[in-house]
Design an enzyme around this catalytic site. Structure first.
Site, PDB file in Angstrom:
ATOM      1  N   GLY A  16     -21.734  56.334  -2.761  1.00 22.56           N
ATOM      2  CA  GLY A  16     -21.227  57.490  -2.032  1.00 22.56           C
ATOM      3  C   GLY A  16     -20.713  57.088  -0.673  1.00 22.56           C
ATOM      4  N   GLY A  19     -20.752  59.762   7.110  1.00 24.26           N
ATOM      5  CA  GLY A  19     -20.155  59.472   8.397  1.00 24.26           C
ATOM      6  C   GLY A  19     -20.318  58.020   8.800  1.00 24.26           C
ATOM      7  CG  MET A  20     -23.603  55.440   7.254  1.00 21.48           C
ATOM      8  SD  MET A  20     -25.279  54.746   7.236  1.00 21.48           S
ATOM      9  CE  MET A  20     -24.946  53.118   7.902  1.00 21.48           C
ATOM     10  N   GLY A  21     -20.019  55.442   6.949  1.00 22.18           N
ATOM     11  CA  GLY A  21     -19.214  54.533   6.143  1.00 22.18           C
ATOM     12  C   GLY A  21     -19.540  54.678   4.680  1.00 22.18           C
ATOM     13  CD  GLU A  22     -15.971  52.670   1.576  1.00 20.88           C
ATOM     14  OE1 GLU A  22     -16.076  51.429   1.579  1.00 20.88           O
ATOM     15  OE2 GLU A  22     -14.973  53.258   1.155  1.00 20.88           O
ATOM     16  CB  VAL A  23     -23.788  54.245   0.527  1.00 20.26           C
ATOM     17  CG1 VAL A  23     -25.188  53.766   0.182  1.00 20.26           C
ATOM     18  CG2 VAL A  23     -23.776  54.931   1.886  1.00 20.26           C
ATOM     19  CE  LYS A  38     -28.066  54.641   3.162  1.00 19.10           C
ATOM     20  NZ  LYS A  38     -28.581  55.908   3.679  1.00 19.10           N
ATOM     21  CG  ASP A 130     -28.902  64.380   9.315  1.00 22.56           C
ATOM     22  OD1 ASP A 130     -28.735  65.613   9.370  1.00 22.56           O
ATOM     23  OD2 ASP A 130     -28.151  63.630   8.668  1.00 22.56           O
TER      24      ASP A 130
END
Length: 316
Positions: A16, A19-23, A38, A130
């Site tokens: 997926g 906001g932090m990029g791709e996983v 991540k 969060d």
């Protein structure tokens, strides 16, 4: 990146993005296990934020608890950095709640595990910032794993103090939640999902401490019991307005919700953080009492009988 390697990690699929990029799902070729990678692609050129991200990752790596997804390390190869994390399989709590409310028994079990995870983090000075159902894995077997501890702070350009309205608009806590979203998911869905669990002081751009996690814990517990989101709306503004002003509908709770349970929710959902429950351990104790069937009435000491009058008093 699928089919490529990052150090000893062979990337086998995309899980997926947020906001932090791709996983990514990856195979650890050294230790023969699967992990999640991540990649903080959003700020690879920002050396200051990368340094803060690495410092936060070092702090988060100290968290060792059965209800917290572990951080294994940081990996860098070919100019790409990745956070190596425990790969947690199974549905999220959000996916479980799509089917409706949980039973009282399951809600208590999940709430206890979430509280225990938060307690462990708070004791080490780590605030989640969060917490929401999308950040909680909830297996059918009843096991909870809380994901993404502290990553919002690590990515936040305004971390460490009060944020301006402009900072808040750019904050990953709201606009770039590190929550793992489906690869086809929309950024708007991430924003709405994050806003619904923000504490009022967080929504105003104020300083965040562990009491914000206690608020989010209360919101999540309410949703598990009622099967409905406590604060909702069509736009981010609508959701934040509800967070700041809407009354909590306790009538939506199941009839078997006891006075102790309702009081716990009220204490967690005080808008003024000074009046809110100050320590998640207190919530954990209440949940343990509820599971054990203990009530305030049983805990109240009996009134001692009046002492018998003295012989002198009888004479007088």
């Amino acid at each position: 990146m699928i089919g490529t390697r990052l150090g000893p990690y062979e990337i086998t699929g995309k899980l997926g993005e947020g906001g932090m990029g791709e996983v990514y799902r990856a195979a650890d070729t050294k230790l023969k296990r699967e992990v999640a990678l991540k990649v903080p692609a959003a700020f690879t050129e920002d050396k200051e934020r990368l340094a803060r991200f690495e410092r936060e990752a070092q702090l988060l790596a100290q968290l060792h608890h059965p209800n917290i997804a572990s951080i294994f390390g940081l990996e860098e190869s070919g100019g790409t950095r990745a956070l190596v994390m425990e790969l947690v399989e199974g549905p999220t709590l959000a996916e479980r709640l799509d089917q409706g409310p949980l039973s009282l028994t399951e809600s208590f079990s999940f709430a206890l595990q979430i509280a225990q995870a938060l307690e462990e983090a708070h004791e080490k000075g780590i605030v989640h910032r969060d917490l929401k159902p999308q950040n909680i894995k909830a297996s059918i077997e009843g096991k909870i794993k809380v994901l993404d501890f502290g990553l919002a702070k690590a990515m936040d350009p305004a971390a460490g103090g009060a944020a301006s309205a402009a900072d808040l608009a750019r904050s990953p806590t709201l606009m770039q939640s590190p929550t793992l979203t489906a690869a086809h998911g929309t950024q708007l869905g991430v924003i709405l999902g994050t806003a619904a669990y923000m504490a009022p002081e967080q929504a105003r751009g104020g300083i965040v401490d562990k009491r914000a996690d206690i608020w989010a814990f209360g919101v999540v517990l309410y949703e598990m019991l009622s099967g409905r989101r406590l604060f909702d709306g069509e736009t981010v503004s609508d959701v934040l307005a509800a967070v700041l002003r809407a009354e909590v509908d306790f009538a939506a709770l199941p009839p078997e919700a006891t006075v102790e349970l309702r009081n716990l929710l009220r204490r967690c959902l005080e808008r003024n953080p000074k009046n809110r429950l100050h320590d998640i351990a207190d919530a954990r104790i209440v949940i343990e009492d509820l599971i054990a069937g203990r009530s305030d009435e049983l805990a109240t000491p009996a009134v001692a009988p009046a002492p018998a009058p003295s012989p002198l008093a009888r004479v007088l």
